[in-house]
Design a protein around this motif. Sequence first.
Motif, PDB file in Angstrom:
ATOM      1  N   THR A 274      -8.448  -0.269  11.920  1.00  0.00           N
ATOM      2  CA  THR A 274      -8.680  -0.661  13.309  1.00  0.00           C
ATOM      3  C   THR A 274     -10.150  -0.800  13.657  1.00  0.00           C
ATOM      4  OG1 THR A 274      -8.735   1.643  14.105  1.00  0.00           O
ATOM      5  CG2 THR A 274      -6.575   0.546  14.005  1.00  0.00           C
ATOM      6  N   GLY A 275     -11.045  -0.252  12.813  1.00  0.00           N
ATOM      7  CA  GLY A 275     -12.463  -0.253  13.137  1.00  0.00           C
ATOM      8  C   GLY A 275     -12.826   0.741  14.224  1.00  0.00           C
ATOM      9  N   ASN A 276     -11.952   1.716  14.456  1.00  0.00           N
ATOM     10  CA  ASN A 276     -12.172   2.709  15.514  1.00  0.00           C
ATOM     11  C   ASN A 276     -12.283   4.089  14.877  1.00  0.00           C
ATOM     12  OD1 ASN A 276     -12.087   4.472  17.692  1.00  0.00           O
ATOM     13  ND2 ASN A 276     -10.532   3.294  18.789  1.00  0.00           N
ATOM     14  N   ARG A 277     -13.452   4.698  14.946  1.00  0.00           N
ATOM     15  CA  ARG A 277     -13.678   5.996  14.310  1.00  0.00           C
ATOM     16  C   ARG A 277     -12.983   7.138  15.036  1.00  0.00           C
ATOM     17  NH1 ARG A 277     -19.851   6.901  12.805  1.00  0.00           N
ATOM     18  NH2 ARG A 277     -18.840   8.665  11.766  1.00  0.00           N
ATOM     19  N   LYS A 278     -12.426   6.878  16.195  1.00  0.00           N
ATOM     20  CA  LYS A 278     -11.699   7.918  16.930  1.00  0.00           C
ATOM     21  C   LYS A 278     -10.246   8.057  16.475  1.00  0.00           C
ATOM     22  CE  LYS A 278     -14.745   9.482  19.936  1.00  0.00           C
ATOM     23  NZ  LYS A 278     -15.125  10.928  19.992  1.00  0.00           N
ATOM     24  N   GLU A 279      -9.785   7.125  15.663  1.00  0.00           N
ATOM     25  CA  GLU A 279      -8.400   7.176  15.204  1.00  0.00           C
ATOM     26  C   GLU A 279      -8.214   8.296  14.174  1.00  0.00           C
ATOM     27  OE1 GLU A 279      -5.541   5.445  16.111  1.00  0.00           O
ATOM     28  OE2 GLU A 279      -6.849   4.916  17.795  1.00  0.00           O
ATOM     29  N   ARG A 280      -7.067   8.933  14.225  1.00  0.00           N
ATOM     30  CA  ARG A 280      -6.740  10.019  13.306  1.00  0.00           C
ATOM     31  C   ARG A 280      -5.393   9.716  12.633  1.00  0.00           C
ATOM     32  NH1 ARG A 280     -11.232  10.471  14.132  1.00  0.00           N
ATOM     33  NH2 ARG A 280     -12.426  12.224  14.994  1.00  0.00           N
ATOM     34  N   LEU A 281      -5.257  10.152  11.371  1.00  0.00           N
ATOM     35  CA  LEU A 281      -4.014   9.912  10.643  1.00  0.00           C
ATOM     36  C   LEU A 281      -3.746  11.073   9.700  1.00  0.00           C
ATOM     37  CD1 LEU A 281      -1.711   7.830  10.039  1.00  0.00           C
ATOM     38  CD2 LEU A 281      -3.104   7.074   8.104  1.00  0.00           C
ATOM     39  N   LEU A 282      -2.529  11.592   9.782  1.00  0.00           N
ATOM     40  CA  LEU A 282      -2.042  12.617   8.866  1.00  0.00           C
ATOM     41  C   LEU A 282      -0.894  12.030   8.074  1.00  0.00           C
ATOM     42  CD1 LEU A 282      -1.801  15.553   7.773  1.00  0.00           C
ATOM     43  CD2 LEU A 282      -0.303  16.036   9.731  1.00  0.00           C
ATOM     44  N   ILE A 283      -0.932  12.179   6.747  1.00  0.00           N
ATOM     45  CA  ILE A 283       0.143  11.675   5.893  1.00  0.00           C
ATOM     46  C   ILE A 283       0.734  12.831   5.096  1.00  0.00           C
ATOM     47  CG2 ILE A 283      -0.989   9.435   5.701  1.00  0.00           C
ATOM     48  CD1 ILE A 283      -1.752  10.200   2.824  1.00  0.00           C
ATOM     49  N   SER A 284       2.005  12.717   4.760  1.00  0.00           N
ATOM     50  CA  SER A 284       2.633  13.672   3.843  1.00  0.00           C
ATOM     51  C   SER A 284       3.727  12.951   3.086  1.00  0.00           C
ATOM     52  CB  SER A 284       3.202  14.886   4.581  1.00  0.00           C
ATOM     53  OG  SER A 284       4.253  14.518   5.455  1.00  0.00           O
ATOM     54  N   GLY A 285       4.006  13.431   1.878  1.00  0.00           N
ATOM     55  CA  GLY A 285       5.009  12.782   1.057  1.00  0.00           C
ATOM     56  C   GLY A 285       5.708  13.763   0.138  1.00  0.00           C
ATOM     57  N   VAL A 286       6.912  13.404  -0.254  1.00  0.00           N
ATOM     58  CA  VAL A 286       7.715  14.204  -1.179  1.00  0.00           C
ATOM     59  C   VAL A 286       8.226  13.294  -2.282  1.00  0.00           C
ATOM     60  CG1 VAL A 286       9.826  15.567  -1.458  1.00  0.00           C
ATOM     61  CG2 VAL A 286       8.424  15.839   0.599  1.00  0.00           C
ATOM     62  N   GLY A 287       8.070  13.726  -3.538  1.00  0.00           N
ATOM     63  CA  GLY A 287       8.658  13.002  -4.659  1.00  0.00           C
ATOM     64  C   GLY A 287      10.145  13.280  -4.718  1.00  0.00           C
ATOM     65  N   VAL A 288      10.946  12.301  -4.323  1.00  0.00           N
ATOM     66  CA  VAL A 288      12.384  12.534  -4.162  1.00  0.00           C
ATOM     67  C   VAL A 288      13.053  12.812  -5.501  1.00  0.00           C
ATOM     68  CG1 VAL A 288      14.544  11.570  -3.290  1.00  0.00           C
ATOM     69  CG2 VAL A 288      12.406  11.106  -2.080  1.00  0.00           C
ATOM     70  N   ASP A 289      12.669  12.114  -6.558  1.00  0.00           N
ATOM     71  CA  ASP A 289      13.290  12.345  -7.867  1.00  0.00           C
ATOM     72  C   ASP A 289      13.089  13.784  -8.300  1.00  0.00           C
ATOM     73  OD1 ASP A 289      13.519   9.254  -9.433  1.00  0.00           O
ATOM     74  OD2 ASP A 289      12.491   9.488  -7.523  1.00  0.00           O
ATOM     75  N   ARG A 290      11.873  14.279  -8.142  1.00  0.00           N
ATOM     76  CA  ARG A 290      11.586  15.654  -8.571  1.00  0.00           C
ATOM     77  C   ARG A 290      12.289  16.664  -7.668  1.00  0.00           C
ATOM     78  NH1 ARG A 290       5.444  16.904  -9.896  1.00  0.00           N
ATOM     79  NH2 ARG A 290       6.006  15.404 -11.520  1.00  0.00           N
ATOM     80  N   PHE A 291      12.251  16.416  -6.372  1.00  0.00           N
ATOM     81  CA  PHE A 291      12.920  17.305  -5.419  1.00  0.00           C
ATOM     82  C   PHE A 291      14.427  17.343  -5.683  1.00  0.00           C
ATOM     83  CE2 PHE A 291      14.869  17.503  -1.037  1.00  0.00           C
ATOM     84  CZ  PHE A 291      14.812  18.885  -0.921  1.00  0.00           C
ATOM     85  N   ALA A 292      14.987  16.176  -6.029  1.00  0.00           N
ATOM     86  CA  ALA A 292      16.443  16.081  -6.220  1.00  0.00           C
ATOM     87  C   ALA A 292      16.922  16.907  -7.398  1.00  0.00           C
ATOM     88  CB  ALA A 292      16.836  14.616  -6.410  1.00  0.00           C
ATOM     89  N   THR A 293      16.062  17.127  -8.393  1.00  0.00           N
ATOM     90  CA  THR A 293      16.497  17.833  -9.587  1.00  0.00           C
ATOM     91  C   THR A 293      16.357  19.339  -9.476  1.00  0.00           C
ATOM     92  OG1 THR A 293      14.307  17.614 -10.603  1.00  0.00           O
ATOM     93  CG2 THR A 293      15.913  15.866 -11.041  1.00  0.00           C
TER      94      THR A 293
END
Length: 294
Positions: A274-293
């Motif tokens: 966006t070109g806006n330094r005030k923007e914030r972003l948090l990401i998270s992820g889970v490996g479903v194949d590994r979690f499933a086993t």
Amino acid sequence: MIHSRARRDPVAVARIMEGMSVLARVLRAVGGEEVLDRLSGLSGSDLTTLLLALARRRAGARSGADVVRQYRSDRFVAPAEVPFAVLRAAEDRLLAALPPSFSVLGLAPLAPLGTCSAVAEMDQNNVVSTVRGTEVAADPTNALALEAALRRRSGPDDVRLAAVQRVVRAQLFHGAGRFAHFTLFAAVSAGRDRGSLAFEREHFAEHVEYLRAACGDVEFRVTVLDPRYEVVRGTLPADPSRRTGYYKGLCFKVFRDGVEIGDGGFVDWTQRLTGNRKERLLISGVGVDRFATL
């Protein structure tokens, strides 16, 4: 030029040098470096036309036996090793625990060319580029960041998005090199800086609570990259030894039964988009194949 992160990994450096050697050999065979210069100077539509013609010619020369032979040996096209029912049950569990404030998207299997390299600084050789100016999805958090950046332009409210996506990675992994594709669950929270790390504290706590609800008895290990983020970490265990990659401020890993199943943290992707330094972003992820086993 060798990527800065690759310099710290002798195996990655060796692979890059090998790739450069192969490229030099191919360029000599087709007329030298100037051929690559001319091709890279073509417009996007002209390059696509040329590559489509090349792909059509090569595909037209293949027999059914050639296709079967590739299917038998190519790690990119083999079916998933985890049974479908097991994967689907893990996906359903992750989605069922998601707070109603999140919107779940059905992401496209393709993303704009450079989505990973321009935003997340992933080497372009680690994704599968297409002849039509796109790339095969390598991480749903990148696509969710694009969508979050668009939605943030239309209003002041925080944006919460999630997706489950089968992705492809081109790099060779250690061990059996057949895990070229796998399923990832991803969640992102985007918004504007409110001061005093208010956005960060609210959304980090929300992601932690969600991951606990979805994945059961998990362990968080948090790496604080900026001392101010100690208040965001709270009482979760610290992990000062982690390589941080593209994360800013704070990042974390998630373990279940001693096995790493996910990670996340704060990134500057929506700032870049966006070109806006005030923007914030948090990401998270889970490996479903590994979690499933587990």
